[in-house]
Scaffold this motif. Structure first.
Motif, mmCIF file in Angstrom:
data_model
loop_
_atom_site.group_PDB
_atom_site.id
_atom_site.type_symbol
_atom_site.label_atom_id
_atom_site.label_comp_id
_atom_site.label_asym_id
_atom_site.label_seq_id
_atom_site.Cartn_x
_atom_site.Cartn_y
_atom_site.Cartn_z
ATOM 1 N N HIS A 71 0.842 -1.209 0.000
ATOM 2 C CA HIS A 71 0.000 0.000 0.000
ATOM 3 C C HIS A 71 0.871 1.250 0.000
ATOM 4 C CE1 HIS A 71 -4.240 1.405 1.414
ATOM 5 N NE2 HIS A 71 -3.806 2.101 0.401
ATOM 6 N N HIS A 76 -0.789 -2.039 -3.951
ATOM 7 C CA HIS A 76 -1.879 -2.791 -3.332
ATOM 8 C C HIS A 76 -2.924 -3.141 -4.397
ATOM 9 C CE1 HIS A 76 -5.025 -4.024 -0.588
ATOM 10 N NE2 HIS A 76 -4.193 -3.896 0.422
ATOM 11 N N TYR A 79 -6.233 -1.141 -3.972
ATOM 12 C CA TYR A 79 -6.094 0.304 -4.201
ATOM 13 C C TYR A 79 -4.915 0.553 -5.153
ATOM 14 C CZ TYR A 79 -8.555 -0.112 0.261
ATOM 15 O OH TYR A 79 -9.423 -0.482 1.271
ATOM 16 N N GLU A 82 -2.485 3.760 -5.364
ATOM 17 C CA GLU A 82 -2.659 4.595 -4.169
ATOM 18 C C GLU A 82 -1.506 4.345 -3.198
ATOM 19 O OE1 GLU A 82 -6.650 5.255 -2.095
ATOM 20 O OE2 GLU A 82 -5.617 3.949 -0.652
ATOM 21 N N LEU A 84 -0.166 4.923 0.470
ATOM 22 C CA LEU A 84 -0.726 5.235 1.774
ATOM 23 C C LEU A 84 -0.066 6.445 2.405
ATOM 24 C CD1 LEU A 84 -2.865 4.340 3.757
ATOM 25 C CD2 LEU A 84 -1.234 2.724 4.749
ATOM 26 N N ARG A 96 -7.962 4.280 6.085
ATOM 27 C CA ARG A 96 -7.092 3.216 5.587
ATOM 28 C C ARG A 96 -6.213 2.647 6.702
ATOM 29 N NH1 ARG A 96 -10.036 3.475 1.488
ATOM 30 N NH2 ARG A 96 -9.271 4.103 -0.592
ATOM 31 N N TYR A 100 -6.071 -1.459 9.074
ATOM 32 C CA TYR A 100 -4.971 -2.392 9.318
ATOM 33 C C TYR A 100 -4.917 -2.868 10.770
ATOM 34 C CZ TYR A 100 -3.099 -1.758 4.647
ATOM 35 O OH TYR A 100 -2.939 -1.765 3.273
#
Length: 221
Positions: A71, A76, A79, A82, A84, A96, A100
């Motif tokens: 991520h 990912h 996503y 994207e 993070l 987001r 997790y």
């Protein structure tokens, strides 16, 4: 032939050792070791540091460790593209990061949404809320004390009054800190339920009355 074979006869032992190391081929291609889904498990902490992962727990499942690295790297599968880290300081970033640690965002009151004036509702904000601040209501699942001994409908013994394991709360708070901007402070408030009011419509399963409490689904403005 190795690089050491190309050195002059008067090369030092250090030069020969260095040439020998540089001439070796790595056992695993670098592209494999830098891929969060194919890298060896013992490489994951270093790969996480390489991609600037802000939230990490050593007892996470390996699949979760690989997912959060991917991520941050923009790899990912859910996503795609994207990153993070680019979402830090945003509400979406908080959502987001909370995912997790198995938590979720329920409601938010944040600046600069304008205050409701008369019948015109252009946003949701507390009357005395400071500029550039936000309040978030987060759902965290707590685990009951495993040592509690139940008799009928009651728990007895020291474990009966022992609070649930606070680890899920600590991890939700850690995820909020990972998601915030550098100039933002984070505080944790425990106010999961609220008294029933006359404005609460009774559910089809339960009849609500004053004096009871229900889950809080939004922050009061």
């Amino acid at each position: 032939m190795s690089a050491a074979d190309l050195l002059p006869p008067n090369a030092s032992d250090f030069e020969r050792a260095l040439a020998d190391v540089l001439s070796r081929q790595p056992g695993v291609p670098l592209r494999v070791q830098r891929d969060p889904y194919s890298a060896a498990a013992d490489v994951l902490p270093w790969l996480a540091a390489h991609h600037g992962v802000r939230l990490w727990f050593d007892d996470w499942a390996e699949t979760r460790k690989r997912a959060i690295i991917a991520h941050h790297a923009g790899l990912h599968p859910v996503y795609p593209g994207e990153r993070l880290g680019d979402l830090v300081g945003t509400r979406l970033g908080l959502e987001r990061y909370l995912s997790y640690v198995d938590a979720s965002l329920v409601h938010a009151l944040a600046y600069p949404a304008p205050f409701i004036v008369g019948d015109t509702a252009a946003g949701s904000r507390r009357v005395n809320q400071h500029a550039f601040t936000a309040d978030y209501l987060t759902l965290v699942v707590l685990v009951e004390n495993a040592e509690a001994m139940a008799v009928g409908g009651d728990a007895i013994g020291d474990a009966a009054v022992a609070p649930p394991d606070p680890e899920p709360i600590d991890r939700a708070l850690a995820s909020a800190r990972a998601a915030k901007g550098p100039a933002i402070a984070v505080a944790c408030h425990f106010d999961a339920r609220r008294p029933v009011t006359t404005g609460d419509a009774p559910s089809t399963a339960d009849v609500l009355s004053t004096g009871q409490f229900i889950d809080r689904l939004e922050l009061s403005a």
